[in-house]
Motif scaffolding. Structure first.
Motif, PDB file in Angstrom:
ATOM      1  N   ASN A  27       1.248  -0.860  -0.095  1.00  0.00           N
ATOM      2  CA  ASN A  27       0.212   0.332  -0.390  1.00  0.00           C
ATOM      3  C   ASN A  27       1.235   1.449  -0.157  1.00  0.00           C
ATOM      4  O   ASN A  27       0.380   2.247  -0.473  1.00  0.00           O
ATOM      5  CB  ASN A  27      -0.902   0.157   1.084  1.00  0.00           C
ATOM      6  CG  ASN A  27      -1.681   1.440   0.919  1.00  0.00           C
ATOM      7  OD1 ASN A  27      -2.745   1.492   0.139  1.00  0.00           O
ATOM      8  ND2 ASN A  27      -2.135   1.856   2.094  1.00  0.00           N
ATOM      9  N   SER A  73      -0.639   6.550   0.865  1.00  0.00           N
ATOM     10  CA  SER A  73      -0.928   5.752   0.151  1.00  0.00           C
ATOM     11  C   SER A  73      -1.856   5.260  -0.925  1.00  0.00           C
ATOM     12  O   SER A  73      -2.520   6.005  -1.535  1.00  0.00           O
ATOM     13  CB  SER A  73      -2.484   5.622   1.794  1.00  0.00           C
ATOM     14  OG  SER A  73      -3.549   4.319   2.002  1.00  0.00           O
ATOM     15  N   CYS A 107      -3.461   3.269  -1.379  1.00  0.00           N
ATOM     16  CA  CYS A 107      -5.320   2.715  -2.132  1.00  0.00           C
ATOM     17  C   CYS A 107      -6.395   3.692  -1.869  1.00  0.00           C
ATOM     18  O   CYS A 107      -7.784   4.070  -2.706  1.00  0.00           O
ATOM     19  CB  CYS A 107      -6.128   1.757  -0.543  1.00  0.00           C
ATOM     20  SG  CYS A 107      -6.247   2.448   0.738  1.00  0.00           S
ATOM     21  N   ASP A 108      -5.899   5.257  -1.708  1.00  0.00           N
ATOM     22  CA  ASP A 108      -6.396   6.570  -1.977  1.00  0.00           C
ATOM     23  C   ASP A 108      -5.834   6.618  -3.935  1.00  0.00           C
ATOM     24  O   ASP A 108      -6.510   7.781  -3.607  1.00  0.00           O
ATOM     25  CB  ASP A 108      -6.001   7.544  -0.878  1.00  0.00           C
ATOM     26  CG  ASP A 108      -6.024   6.524   0.335  1.00  0.00           C
ATOM     27  OD1 ASP A 108      -7.769   5.925   0.352  1.00  0.00           O
ATOM     28  OD2 ASP A 108      -6.101   7.198   1.852  1.00  0.00           O
ATOM     29  N   LYS A 167      -7.974   1.605   7.004  1.00  0.00           N
ATOM     30  CA  LYS A 167      -7.747   3.602   6.744  1.00  0.00           C
ATOM     31  C   LYS A 167      -6.190   3.733   7.379  1.00  0.00           C
ATOM     32  O   LYS A 167      -5.809   4.299   8.229  1.00  0.00           O
ATOM     33  CB  LYS A 167      -8.628   4.337   6.629  1.00  0.00           C
ATOM     34  CG  LYS A 167      -8.922   5.717   6.697  1.00  0.00           C
ATOM     35  CD  LYS A 167      -8.459   5.478   4.671  1.00  0.00           C
ATOM     36  CE  LYS A 167      -8.735   6.701   4.299  1.00  0.00           C
ATOM     37  NZ  LYS A 167      -9.090   7.321   2.692  1.00  0.00           N
ATOM     38  N   PRO A 168      -5.395   3.398   6.373  1.00  0.00           N
ATOM     39  CA  PRO A 168      -4.041   3.673   6.514  1.00  0.00           C
ATOM     40  C   PRO A 168      -4.020   5.383   6.665  1.00  0.00           C
ATOM     41  O   PRO A 168      -4.601   6.247   5.484  1.00  0.00           O
ATOM     42  CB  PRO A 168      -3.280   3.071   5.598  1.00  0.00           C
ATOM     43  CG  PRO A 168      -4.066   2.349   4.836  1.00  0.00           C
ATOM     44  CD  PRO A 168      -5.303   2.876   4.553  1.00  0.00           C
ATOM     45  N   ASP A 169      -2.585   6.042   7.775  1.00  0.00           N
ATOM     46  CA  ASP A 169      -2.509   7.090   7.712  1.00  0.00           C
ATOM     47  C   ASP A 169      -1.307   7.712   7.114  1.00  0.00           C
ATOM     48  O   ASP A 169       0.090   6.818   7.720  1.00  0.00           O
ATOM     49  CB  ASP A 169      -2.889   7.626   8.982  1.00  0.00           C
ATOM     50  CG  ASP A 169      -2.064   9.125   9.329  1.00  0.00           C
ATOM     51  OD1 ASP A 169      -1.813   9.677   8.328  1.00  0.00           O
ATOM     52  OD2 ASP A 169      -2.284   9.921   9.892  1.00  0.00           O
ATOM     53  N   PRO A 170      -1.160   7.942   5.915  1.00  0.00           N
ATOM     54  CA  PRO A 170       0.499   8.038   5.122  1.00  0.00           C
ATOM     55  C   PRO A 170       1.092   8.727   6.095  1.00  0.00           C
ATOM     56  O   PRO A 170       2.571   9.069   5.508  1.00  0.00           O
ATOM     57  CB  PRO A 170       0.011   7.763   3.604  1.00  0.00           C
ATOM     58  CG  PRO A 170      -0.984   8.958   3.426  1.00  0.00           C
ATOM     59  CD  PRO A 170      -2.227   8.432   5.372  1.00  0.00           C
TER      60      PRO A 170
END
Lengths: 102, 383
Positions: A41, A49, A51-52, B16-19
């Motif tokens: 990811n 990220s 996936c965004d 919901k990954p926090d980048p």
């Protein structure tokens, strides 16, 4: 090898993505048309990220949401420099379940 | 028919990954370049007539080259991460990107490249008044640079005098890249007089007409040439003018920040400038400030002015492939001392804090780059 049940096929629309935590791996799962793909990811460039990112279904590409690096969903290769790649993972369909193998 | 899931399979946890690297939140991060773009209708309320009636939208800037050809997105590439129109927007975003204190820079298209200078002056005053009245009161975490018409140094200086008493302004915003004189030349001394008198840093940020209006970029075709590379060449020329034309000898306490002009070129600049200066110093005395002071030489070697007078915002941080080369560049460019973190939010070159956790940067270096360098360099920020 570990198998993860990601969800039912019908839960994913084409052009969408989710992120999952699989052990210590954070993996993005994409649906492009009838196909599913899984890649690491985090964008290797600056850590966005994936996936965004925007998903180009026909091209099987995800565009990093920060700097628009284009990653191929099927090979994990960077469009502009295929020597760079993100890790890919195997995705399978078992009945109506989407399965990730790590 | 429903199938039973294989019991040997693990059920994946959707997240919901926090980048943004969570370690950054411990550093009281200062973001030295965050672009703020109010609604034009909000700025208009602070305009005097006849501008309020005549300027119904942001004055156009000349000479744009659309980045859509390079990044495949419509627009100017200046809102790829969003848009901050209000103080509430700013606070929401800086919480998201782990920034404690933010320094706003004008977000609209290259203020100095508006063709009509009177409009630049009017726009700058309205922007500054909007900040004073509607942004600064919202939070002490929000600081800003004074927008001025730097192409008219007397008017620029007058604007600093007008609003400089507001302590939330920590610097003066100028640009490089247009077909105007570098900010380091003596005609801009009225601006430097006021900046020094008010303890304000002067920043020089990539601007417009961009580099393509200069002979340096004649023949360029691509975004990488225009923005990625020519901006570096222009920056070198701007810094060269500051140092070689005696800016820091006249204003030894002046502090400058270069934004988006790169910094890996420093080893070449420092060695070359020192060598050329020592071999060819005869025309130093023929520059305006040296004539005024009746001095023949610089007070010190060109390379020695960086420590005392110049810093660099960090974005875009471009990594060499070999980590050891990155480490060497950081050493050569004194990166842990001379870099001030900047995000450039919300532009296409947005640079979150993550890179500072590169293992080639020391823990002390992280503290300095993310927070301490800015708080030490920008007097009005305090420590």
């Amino acid at each position: 090898m570990v198998e993860y049940m990601i969800g039912k096929v019908g839960e994913f629309r084409s052009g969408s993505a989710v992120a999952i935590q699989a052990g210590r791996h954070t993996i993005a799962i994409f649906r492009a048309g009838d196909e599913f793909f899984a890649i690491s990811n985090a964008c290797p460039h600056k850590g966005a990220s994936l996936c965004d990112g925007e998903i180009l279904v026909k091209e099987r590409i995800v565009r990093c949401p920060w700097h628009h690096w284009n990653w191929r969903l099927d090979t994990g290769k960077l469009e502009g420099d295929p020597r760079q790649r993100v890790r890919t993972y195997e995705v399978a369909i078992d009945g109506d379940e989407v399965i990730l193998r790590t | 028919m429903n199938q039973m899931s294989d019991p040997r399979r693990e059920r994946a946890t959707r997240i919901k990954p926090d980048p943004i690297d969570p370690r950054g939140r411990a550093y009281k991060v200062v973001d030295t370049d965050f672009h703020f773009l109010p609604e034009w209708s909000d700025l208009r309320r602070y305009m005097k007539e006849p501008f309020r009636s005549e300027l119904t939208s942001y004055p156009l800037a000349g000479g744009d080259y659309s980045p859509k050809y390079a990044i495949g997105l419509e627009g100017t590439g200046q809102e790829t991460q969003g848009r901050a129109r209000t103080a509430a927007d700013v606070l929401r975003v800086i919480d998201d990107i782990a920034v404690e204190t933010v320094i706003l820079t004008p977000g609209f298209t290259r203020p100095q490249s508006m063709f009509q200078q009177v409009m630049v002056t009017a726009t700058a005053a309205a922007y500054n008044d909007f900040l004073i009245n509607e942004v600064f009161p919202a939070s002490p975490r929000i600081k800003a640079e004074i927008m001025i018409n730097h192409r008219n140094p007397l008017e620029g200086a007058a604007e600093i005098r007008r609003v400089g008493r507001h302590k939330e302004f920590v610097g003066v915003y100028t640009e490089f890249g247009g077909n105007y004189e570098p900010i380091g030349t003596a005609r801009h001394d009225p601006i430097f007089d006021e900046a020094v008198a008010h303890d304000l840093v002067v920043t020089s940020h990539i601007g417009m007409f961009w580099q393509k209006a200069t002979p340096l970029s004649e023949g360029t075709r691509t975004w990488t040439e225009l923005v990625g590379l020519s901006s570096v060449s222009i920056t070198i020329a701007y810094v060269g003018a500051m140092i070689m034309q005696g800016l820091f000898d006249k204003y030894p306490g002046l502090r400058v920040i270069i934004k988006e002009g790169g910094f890996w070129w420093l080893p070449e600049f420092m060695a070359r400038a020192d060598d050329y200066y020592l071999s060819h110093p005869g025309d130093i005395k023929l520059t305006e400030r040296k004539l005024e002071a009746n001095e023949k030489f610089l007070a010190k070697l060109p390379s020695e002015y960086f420590d005392s007078n110049i810093r660099f915002s960090s974005q875009p941080m471009c990594f060499p492939k070999n980590p050891q080369h990155f480490k060497a560049l950081m050493t050569l460019c004194k990166g842990e001392d001379w870099l001030l973190y900047s995000s450039d939010w919300p532009h296409a070159t947005f640079d979150p804090i993550n890179w500072v956790f590169n293992p080639m940067i020391s823990e002390e270096g992280r503290r300095k780059i993310l927070s301490e360098n800015a708080r030490g360099w920008i007097k009005r920020l305090g420590s």
